[in-house]
Scaffold this active site. Structure first.
Site, PDB file in Angstrom:
ATOM      1  N   ALA A 177      44.640  28.425  40.444  1.00 17.91           N
ATOM      2  CA  ALA A 177      43.878  28.227  40.483  1.00 17.91           C
ATOM      3  C   ALA A 177      41.693  29.515  40.037  1.00 17.91           C
ATOM      4  CB  ALA A 177      43.671  28.646  42.535  1.00 17.91           C
ATOM      5  N   LYS A 178      41.346  29.144  39.907  1.00 15.32           N
ATOM      6  CA  LYS A 178      40.420  29.406  40.337  1.00 15.32           C
ATOM      7  C   LYS A 178      39.470  29.505  40.707  1.00 15.32           C
ATOM      8  CE  LYS A 178      39.097  33.618  37.703  1.00 15.32           C
ATOM      9  NZ  LYS A 178      40.780  34.844  37.602  1.00 15.32           N
ATOM     10  N   GLY A 179      37.908  30.153  41.214  1.00 17.54           N
ATOM     11  CA  GLY A 179      36.913  30.125  41.971  1.00 17.54           C
ATOM     12  C   GLY A 179      35.698  31.165  42.205  1.00 17.54           C
TER      13      GLY A 179
END
Ligand code: NAD
Length: 445
Positions: free
Chosen positions: A134-136
């Site tokens: 994931a990445k944000g």
């Protein structure tokens, strides 16, 4: 040029890497300005070409599972309101909860988050961690915020993401523009709303609130461990090995000091303002890193100073680009004189440069393996949080060594067994693990 013998004992006769067969590929005509998602998809396709993976699974992995976009209202210190956009891209969770950083940067975009979330899937898989990718982040320049504003923004961002994150769902971590303090606020906001303290919802926290000892230095340490293994693989003696490190920050300084401790000659290091060079080897503990005192690297009293561009072309055994992405390009790859490149930064080598290094038989040990010590100690932190039991620094170092060696061996086996680059070998290890898990779990109708 002699054939590299991974089993060779180090002696005065240094072995050199041999050129692997280079197959013509249309992608090399592509511009160097590739987006993160394009790079991630290209790498996926390269790895898939070597494996017997169901096309449907590869197609699935070209896309994220979900991407969330949230609006974060912030009351500024002067009483006015500002709106910020935040993202969380969740790529794949077949092997475990989503895992990846949150960055605060003006260039954060949906596409970048998707591409980086794919990288996290491969990084976790190559390390065999029970996590997906994931990445944000938030589209904001953190330098424009006071500490109080950054805290309010973080708390509201945590609340906006709360429905889609959690210790068993998706576990954020620090990234560009965020740090352990940000993670402590994030964890506190989440825990207050959940009604119980949930340290495992984020990693990279200060040790006093469930962070792990050794987390901050882990990416640099793993770069050092992987460089040590690569030096050994080529049959070189670490004490006769010269190293140049671009970016003497968290990753670069810790990698340089680790290799210095092993006896390597760290002949050049740099910060954003320039490089210092001593052919007899610098005392890396005497040079303060960028984080300790900005400007101290380039201002250090060394025999010679160089530009960052010169450092990348130095005649050394090992080059560790550990500053920013895209520094090794089609422009300078032909002039790089190092015999081995170990990527400390994320994405320091463009695909054009990769191709040139492949033709020139300069091995490039990829970021997803070399700097994966960060996410690995994040995994240790998560284990400590959910078990409510703290590990000593010694235990963290021992377990990190074990995990890095295990991952190195898996990648080395693929590298030796196939006619591929180190990067492809790492992606092959990662994709096979992810694809096997998809295959075993099957598809929900
Ligand atoms: P940092 O800010 O601690 O250090 C970066 C260093 O690079 C500093 O010395 C800085 O002066 C120098 N630098 C910045 N811009 C430069 C430029 N244009 N040319 C030359 N030098 C420049 O950052 P870090 O945490 O060490 O991260 C470095 C790289 O490693 C980044 O690509 C980051 O994404 C990656 N990385 C970091 C971690 C981590 O947990 N710290 C983990 C994995 C990967």
């Amino acid at each position: 040029m002699t054939t590299a013998d991974p089993t060779a004992e180090s002696d005065a006769q240094r072995t050199e890497p041999t050129a692997k067969t280079v197959e013509p590929e249309a992608e090399n005509a592509k511009s160097e300005a590739e987006s993160a998602v394009e790079t991630a998809r290209r790498q996926l396709d390269r790895a898939a070409a070597h494996l017997d993976v169901d096309d449907g699974i590869v197609d699935r992995l070209r896309h994220p599972t979900s991407v969330y976009r949230v609006t974060i209202p912030l009351e500024r210190d002067d009483g006015t309101r500002a709106m910020y956009t935040g993202y969380r891209a969740q790529h794949d969770s077949v092997r475990g909860p989503y895992k990846g950083g949150l960055r605060y940067h003006p260039d954060v975009s949906e596409d970048e988050c998707i591409g980086l979330s794919m990288w996290m899937t491969w990084k976790c898989a190559v390390m065999d961690l029970p996590f997906g990718g994931a990445k944000g982040g938030v589209v904001v320049d953190p330098k424009d915020l006071s500490a109080a504003e950054k805290e309010r923004l973080t708390r509201r961002f945590a609340e906006e993401l709360r429905p889609v994150i959690g210790p068993m769902t998706d576990i954020p971590a620090p990234d560009m523009g965020t740090d352990p303090e940000t993670m402590a606020w994030f964890m506190d906001a989440y825990s207050m709303q959940e009604g119980e303290t949930e340290p495992g919802v984020v990693t990279g926290k200060p040790p006093v609130v469930g962070g792990s000892y050794g987390r901050e230095k882990a990416p640099g340490r793993s770069v050092g461990i992987v460089a040590r293994e690569a030096i050994d693989y080529y049959g070189w003696d670490v004490e006769d090995t010269t190293v140049a490190v671009q970016g003497f920050g968290s990753v670069g300084a810790n990698a340089a000091r680790y290799l210095d401790d092993l006896g390597a000659q760290i002949v050049a290091v740099s910060d954003v303002d320039g490089a210092i060079y001593d052919p007899d080897g610098l005392d890396t503990t005497d040079v303060e890193d960028h984080d300790e005192t900005p400007g101290m690297v380039s201002g250090y009293d060394a025999p010679e100073t160089l530009s960052n561009a010169d450092l990348l072309e130095l005649d050394v055994d090992v080059l560790i680009p550990a500053a920013i992405g895209n520094v090794l390009t089609g422009e300078n790859a032909a002039d790089v004189s190092a015999e081995l490149i170990v990527e400390g930064a994320n994405g320091p080598t463009t695909s054009t440069a990769d191709r040139i290094f492949e033709e020139r038989a300069i091995p490039v040990v990829p970021d997803i393996l070399a700097n994966a010590g960060g996410v690995t100690v994040s995994y240790f932190e998560w284990l400590q949080d959910i078990n409510r039991r703290k590990w000593s620094l010694e235990r963290v170092h021992e377990e990190l060594e074990t995990e890095m060696l295990r991952a190195w061996e898996s990648v080395r086996e693929e590298y030796d067994a196939r006619d591929v680059t180190w990067r492809d070998a790492a992606y092959i290890v990662a994709l096979s693990r992810v694809a096997e898990a998809h295959d075993a779990r099957g598809l929900w109708p």
